[in-house]
Design a protein around this motif. Structure first.
Motif, PDB file in Angstrom:
ATOM      1  N   LEU A 250       0.667  -1.204  -0.058  1.00  0.00           N
ATOM      2  CA  LEU A 250      -0.128   0.092   0.001  1.00  0.00           C
ATOM      3  C   LEU A 250       0.982   1.012  -0.039  1.00  0.00           C
TER       4      LEU A 250
ATOM      5  N   GLY B 233       2.147   1.426  -3.586  1.00  0.00           N
ATOM      6  CA  GLY B 233       0.958   1.781  -4.470  1.00  0.00           C
ATOM      7  C   GLY B 233       0.411   3.259  -4.312  1.00  0.00           C
TER       8      GLY B 233
ATOM      9  N   PHE C 116      -8.313  -6.185  -2.635  1.00  0.00           N
ATOM     10  CA  PHE C 116      -8.902  -4.956  -3.563  1.00  0.00           C
ATOM     11  C   PHE C 116      -7.608  -4.930  -4.494  1.00  0.00           C
ATOM     12  N   GLY C 117      -7.943  -3.985  -5.434  1.00  0.00           N
ATOM     13  CA  GLY C 117      -6.894  -3.400  -6.454  1.00  0.00           C
ATOM     14  C   GLY C 117      -6.652  -2.138  -6.132  1.00  0.00           C
ATOM     15  N   THR C 118      -5.192  -1.750  -6.154  1.00  0.00           N
ATOM     16  CA  THR C 118      -4.901  -0.290  -5.812  1.00  0.00           C
ATOM     17  C   THR C 118      -5.876   0.882  -6.663  1.00  0.00           C
TER      18      THR C 118
END
Lengths: 490, 226
Positions: free
Chosen positions: B18, B21, B104-106
């Motif tokens: 995270l 990203g 989840f995707g970024t």
């Protein structure tokens, strides 16, 4: 023998004493009706010893009075009518009072015996109810029972979920346990029966000391009675004890059932906890994978287009793995008998939610709806039925040709809502129409084979049915859902 | 810099992913592994958004959320692996602004973060007219237009739409809607909200099968699309 003769001897002696007394009195004061003295005696005899001695006393009094006081004195002959009448009255009154006093005494002694029985039962019942362990109480009861005349054994066998468990009283061997089970299952007593508040011996083999079996609500009483030695009062007491044992066994069963229910509940909670921890363990690594892979796909990461494409593929695989894990967990939850959260819903809303969630998958493909505006609401678990709809629509989306149509429709009758999802893709091989709902069966090589299996379980958990069929246009999946019990009145 | 994001997650790999990203999307990022650290960092660093994982060791996510809420003005997005719907509702009722389900995707996460930041900016601007797409709600005149066409709503329908609009983009739970629109006595009667939402959708010309304005959040409530 001696004990039984004593009252009669006393009766005779009493009559002689009264005769002497009458003799003494009548020589000094010639009073008529002195024979009434005998009546006092007869009354007393009746009240104390019962009818027999009273009647014996009455007859003896009649004879002695006649002999000594009725002229001609010294003989049993009777001369005058008055004297005859006096004698007859004496005899009749003696007999009647004897009879009355005797029956009064019988009633009283029966009442006393009953009171004693009741006191004993009361003490036993209180002791039984006070002891926290039902088996202890049953032991007390069994001990009390074998103190009764002619009862040599009073064993209690509980029937716990189909198997015989010996709880109290003398040992029960394997054969006897089998007999007890038979008696319980067929609700048929063997050897004895309870009638008019007492244990009655059946007439088969009166001399045998074979055990008798009495089926109760939650067990069997195994009793050995010596038919020769038993006493009617004690057999009544025995029936009362059997009644108490019945209550105690019932109480024990209620406790056992409550414990069992708690056990099931605990195992359900455990299953839910394992599933939730499993989902965490399986999904956390996938979450890190997807976050990392998608982070690197940002242009700012400075990777080449083909490298970004590779990351995209990997992320797609991670997503697939995520869905597979999710489907497997959903299936095991359903198989673990998860509770549904049923609430009234408008079916069109459920379809709308599914279509909204599937937007990225449908990629702009239109889905035709054939759902009337005024359909009665269904009473379903929103999330679970949402799963069914997304599975079926996604399935249709995969099979429908690029320019093909997907239709979602619904109609209701008084009892249920019938919904269908249809596409104009290739027909399902007839032999596969039932197999499509089997776990891990998939028409596609890449499918998890769980979507339709999950859908079937969800629909069935709602009391509905689901089936696949080939229509003229293409395959159609039809399922039913229950309507909300109370329709909205606004 | 488009904002400060505090990541609260006990998995180091997740923290690192995270951090990387979100930095590529111009956020300033710090990451901590426990609820206690989250409270400290939130007070000291004053983030704009807190990404709070519910499955924290020690002080759990809900306890952290309850402790954070009065102490920070940051938007809180709750993150969880397969949260039950009850957990989502509980988190929203405890003051979370949104939730994201792991994995989840970024891109998806960044969109959610931007949405809560935008909403905060709108709220502080105190505009008397709320816009969501071509939907306009004039709070001062109590009037609603959809696609330039005036819409006549009953008082209940208006209150419901107003409340959703004031929290546009945020999922609003059934319980909150019932309490805000009907009052405490109505809490529990979810069919109330379902019925009125259906009426509002009809009047706005919104297709329940393909909603443009009011989106169903299954098991939770509704969200007005910002």
């Amino acid at each position: 023998m001696l004990r039984r003769a004593a009252p009669y001897a006393i009766a005779i002696a009493g009559v002689i004493v009264v005769t002497i007394a009458i003799g003494l009195v009548s020589t000094r004061f010639p009073v008529p009706g002195l024979s009434a003295f005998y009546l006092l005696l007869v009354l007393w005899l009746g009240a104390t010893w019962g009818r027999g001695p009273a009647v014996a006393g009455g007859v003896a009094a009649f004879l002695l009075y006649d002999y000594f006081f009725v002229p001609p004195v010294g003989t049993f002959a009777v001369r005058g009518q008055t004297e005859l009448l006096e004698l007859v009255v004496l005899l009749a009154v003696a007999l009647v009072t004897g009879q009355l006093a005797g029956s009064l005494r019988r009633t009283q002694s029966a009442a006393e015996a009953l009171a004693a029985d009741e006191r004993a039962m009361y003490e036993l019942a209180t002791a039984a109810l006070r002891s926290p362990e039902v088996t202890v109480a049953l032991g007390l009861l069994s001990e009390r029972a074998v103190r009764l005349q002619g009862v040599s054994r009073f064993a209690l066998v509980a029937m716990d979920f189909g198997s015989a468990v010996h709880l109290a009283g003398g040992d029960v061997n394997v054969d006897e346990a089998r007999q007890a089970t038979w008696s319980y299952e067929n609700k048929r007593p063997i050897g004895v029966a309870i009638a008019d508040g007492a244990v009655k011996l059946m007439k088969t083999r009166p001399e045998s000391k074979e055990p008798a079996y009495l089926p109760l609500a939650s067990g069997v009483a195994v009793i050995t009675i010596d038919p020769g030695a038993s006493d009617p009062g004690d057999l009544r007491m025995l029936a009362a004890l059997v009644g108490l044992a019945d209550l105690l066994l019932d109480r024990r069963r209620a406790v056992l059932e409550a414990e069992r229910a708690r056990g099931f509940e605990a195992s359900d909670r455990l299953k839910a906890a394992i599933l939730s921890s499993l989902s965490h363990e399986l999904k956390s690594p996938i979450a890190s994978l997807r976050a990392g892979l998608t982070a690197l796909m940002a242009p700012q990461a400075g990777l080449q287009p083909e490298q970004r494409e590779l990351l995209g593929d990997l992320d797609g695989q991670a997503s697939r793995l995520d869905r597979l894990v999710g489907d497997m967990l959903a299936l095991s939850r359903l198989e673990a008998g998860m509770e549904l959260e049923r609430e009234p819903h408008r079916f069109a809303d459920l379809v709308g939610t599914a279509l909204h969630q599937l937007r990225p998958v449908l990629k702009g493909r239109e889905v035709t709806l054939e759902i009337a505006d005024d359909l009665a609401p269904v009473e379903v678990d929103e999330l679970q039925v949402g799963r069914v709809l997304t599975n079926l629509i996604e399935n249709a989306n995969e099979w429908a040709p690029a320019d093909g149509r997907i239709t979602v429709g619904a109609s209701t009758n008084e009892e249920r809502l019938t919904a269908w999802v249809e596409n104009d893709g290739p027909a399902i091989v007839p032999a596969d129409l039932d197999r499509v709902f089997e776990t891990f069966w998939s028409r596609r090589t890449r499918g998890s084979g769980l979507g339709l299996a999950i859908s079937k379980r969800v629909v069935e958990a709602h009391g509905g049915t689901i089936r696949a069929e080939n229509r003229r246009r293409g395959p159609r999946f039809t399922f039913t859902l229950p309507l909300a019990r109370i329709a909205a009145t606004r | 810099m488009s904002g400060r994001v505090l990541v609260v997650d006990d998995e180091v790999e997740m923290q690192r992913a995270l951090r990387t990203g979100l930095r590529y999307h111009d956020f300033e990022v710090r990451a901590v592994g426990t609820g206690e650290e989250a409270l400290r960092e939130s007070a000291a660093w004053r983030p704009d958004v807190i990404l709070l994982d519910l499955g924290l060791p020690g002080m759990d996510g809900f306890a952290t959320l309850r402790a954070l809420r009065p102490a920070t003005r940051a938007a809180v997005i709750v993150v969880s692996v397969m949260p039950g719907e009850k957990d989502k509702v509980r988190a929203l009722d405890a003051g979370a602004d949104d939730y994201v389900v792991k994995p989840f995707g970024t891109d998806e996460l960044v969109a959610r973060i931007r949405a809560v930041l935008r909403r905060q900016a709108d709220l502080s601007a105190g505009e008397p007219v709320i816009r969501a797409g071509d939907l306009e709600i004039d709070l001062a005149r109590r009037s609603v237009t959809a696609g330039g066409r005036a819409v006549r709503l009953t008082p209940t329908e208006y209150e419901l739409l107003r409340y959703l609009a004031l929290h546009a983009g945020k999922p609003v739970t059934h319980t909150t809607l019932l309490r805000q629109v009907w009052g405490e006595y109505a809490v529990g009667d979810k069919y109330n909200t379902r019925y009125v939402v259906a009426q509002v959708r009809k009047k706005l010309g919104d297709d329940p099968a393909n909603p443009r304005y009011i989106v169903n959040e299954p098991g939770v409530g509704y969200r007005l699309q910002a």
